[in-house]
Design a protein around this motif. Structure first.
Motif, PDB file in Angstrom:
ATOM      1  N   GLY A  10      -2.292  34.510  19.502  1.00  0.00           N
ATOM      2  CA  GLY A  10      -1.911  35.895  19.260  1.00  0.00           C
ATOM      3  C   GLY A  10      -1.868  36.232  17.779  1.00  0.00           C
ATOM      4  O   GLY A  10      -1.795  35.343  16.920  1.00  0.00           O
ATOM      5  N   ALA A  11      -1.889  37.522  17.490  1.00  0.00           N
ATOM      6  CA  ALA A  11      -1.917  37.974  16.097  1.00  0.00           C
ATOM      7  C   ALA A  11      -0.586  37.778  15.397  1.00  0.00           C
ATOM      8  O   ALA A  11      -0.541  37.524  14.182  1.00  0.00           O
ATOM      9  N   TRP A  55      -0.047  34.508  13.482  1.00  0.00           N
ATOM     10  CA  TRP A  55      -0.858  34.375  12.279  1.00  0.00           C
ATOM     11  C   TRP A  55      -0.464  35.371  11.203  1.00  0.00           C
ATOM     12  O   TRP A  55      -0.670  35.115  10.010  1.00  0.00           O
ATOM     13  N   ILE A  56       0.138  36.494  11.590  1.00  0.00           N
ATOM     14  CA  ILE A  56       0.671  37.412  10.583  1.00  0.00           C
ATOM     15  C   ILE A  56       1.836  36.751   9.850  1.00  0.00           C
ATOM     16  O   ILE A  56       1.921  36.789   8.617  1.00  0.00           O
ATOM     17  N   LYS A  57       2.726  36.131  10.617  1.00  0.00           N
ATOM     18  CA  LYS A  57       3.838  35.411   9.997  1.00  0.00           C
ATOM     19  C   LYS A  57       3.321  34.288   9.101  1.00  0.00           C
ATOM     20  O   LYS A  57       3.770  34.121   7.964  1.00  0.00           O
ATOM     21  N   GLU A 107      10.437  34.497  16.953  1.00  0.00           N
ATOM     22  CA  GLU A 107      10.581  35.909  16.595  1.00  0.00           C
ATOM     23  C   GLU A 107       9.219  36.536  16.317  1.00  0.00           C
ATOM     24  O   GLU A 107       8.338  35.908  15.721  1.00  0.00           O
ATOM     25  N   THR A 108       9.075  37.808  16.718  1.00  0.00           N
ATOM     26  CA  THR A 108       7.772  38.467  16.607  1.00  0.00           C
ATOM     27  C   THR A 108       7.773  39.682  15.679  1.00  0.00           C
ATOM     28  O   THR A 108       6.707  40.191  15.353  1.00  0.00           O
ATOM     29  N   SER A 109       8.934  40.141  15.252  1.00  0.00           N
ATOM     30  CA  SER A 109       9.011  41.363  14.464  1.00  0.00           C
ATOM     31  C   SER A 109       8.672  41.096  12.998  1.00  0.00           C
ATOM     32  O   SER A 109       9.224  40.185  12.366  1.00  0.00           O
ATOM     33  N   ALA A 110       7.787  41.918  12.435  1.00  0.00           N
ATOM     34  CA  ALA A 110       7.482  41.809  11.011  1.00  0.00           C
ATOM     35  C   ALA A 110       8.709  42.128  10.173  1.00  0.00           C
ATOM     36  O   ALA A 110       8.918  41.543   9.102  1.00  0.00           O
ATOM     37  N   LEU A 111       9.536  43.063  10.650  1.00  0.00           N
ATOM     38  CA  LEU A 111      10.767  43.410   9.933  1.00  0.00           C
ATOM     39  C   LEU A 111      11.715  42.225   9.885  1.00  0.00           C
ATOM     40  O   LEU A 111      12.369  41.978   8.856  1.00  0.00           O
TER      41      LEU A 111
END
Length: 213
Positions: free
Chosen positions: A57-58, A61-63, A182-186
């Motif tokens: 999932g994206a 990789w964003i994290k 955790e999945t939140s960018a915030l």
């Protein structure tokens, strides 16, 4: 004794430094620290059970992109500061790019989330332990980097210690992604960054003491 005689005496037994000695030494310290932290993640926290699925999932990789980019910038800055004439150039400024990028993603999340859910998205399920875990996982890496840098020749000790701490914190946060669901960018922008900043602050304190030569 003339100046020429003094120079000749001081340089008589000098041995050339092996090529890439700085990279090898820092790589060794960083590698040992990362290995210790990786063992700690697996042995103490445990890898997230859905890790393989998450890696498709994206969000994962964003994290990871956020923490790895910060780690890379801080590590390069630390390498430059390990020399007597070291200048960080634009590497510290470059660290703003991933921070601003993740902040933009976080704003997008807020725009698409009902206001009533903002607090839950910000705190997640592990805000009370996230920053602490990132900080503690960075300790072995920080120790490895201090071991590496103190045998080199840094002159800006506070800044070198700060950057070493930031590099350790960012690498520690990267490995913490293997555990954290955790999945939140915030969430990542707040609590991951707080843990990394804490290690950078420790580096600023330890730098003048541990890196003096």
């Amino acid at each position: 004794m003339t100046s020429e005689d003094l120079i000749a005496t001081l340089s008589r037994d000098l041995r050339p430094v092996p090529r890439h000695a700085l990279l090898r030494r820092v790589g060794l310290g960083l590698g040992l620290g990362v290995l210790a932290t990786l063992i700690a993640v697996g042995g103490l926290l445990g890898y997230r059970p859905d890790l393989v699925i998450a890696m498709h999932g994206a969000v994962f990789w964003i994290k990871s992109a956020y923490t790895i980019s910060l780690a890379a910038c801080a590590t390069v800055a630390m390498l430059r500061l390990s020399r007597p004439d070291g200048r960080v150039g634009g590497w510290l400024v470059a660290m703003l790019v991933p921070v601003l990028g993740l902040a933009a993603i976080a704003l997008g999340e807020l725009a698409m989330t009902p206001r009533a859910d903002w607090l839950a998205m910000w705190l997640g399920a592990s805000w009370t332990v996230c920053s602490r875990n990132v900080f503690l996982l960075a300790v072995p890496i920080f120790a490895g980097l201090l071991w590496s840098v103190r045998r080199l020749a840094p002159t800006r000790l506070v800044l070198a210690g700060t950057v070493a701490g930031m590099a350790a914190g960012a690498w520690g946060a990267t490995l913490y992604c293997l555990h954290c669901p955790e999945t939140s960018a915030l969430f990542v922008l707040t609590w991951y960054t707080l843990g990394m900043a804490g290690m950078a602050a420790l580096g600023a304190i330890m730098g003048p003491r541990a890196l003096r030569w």
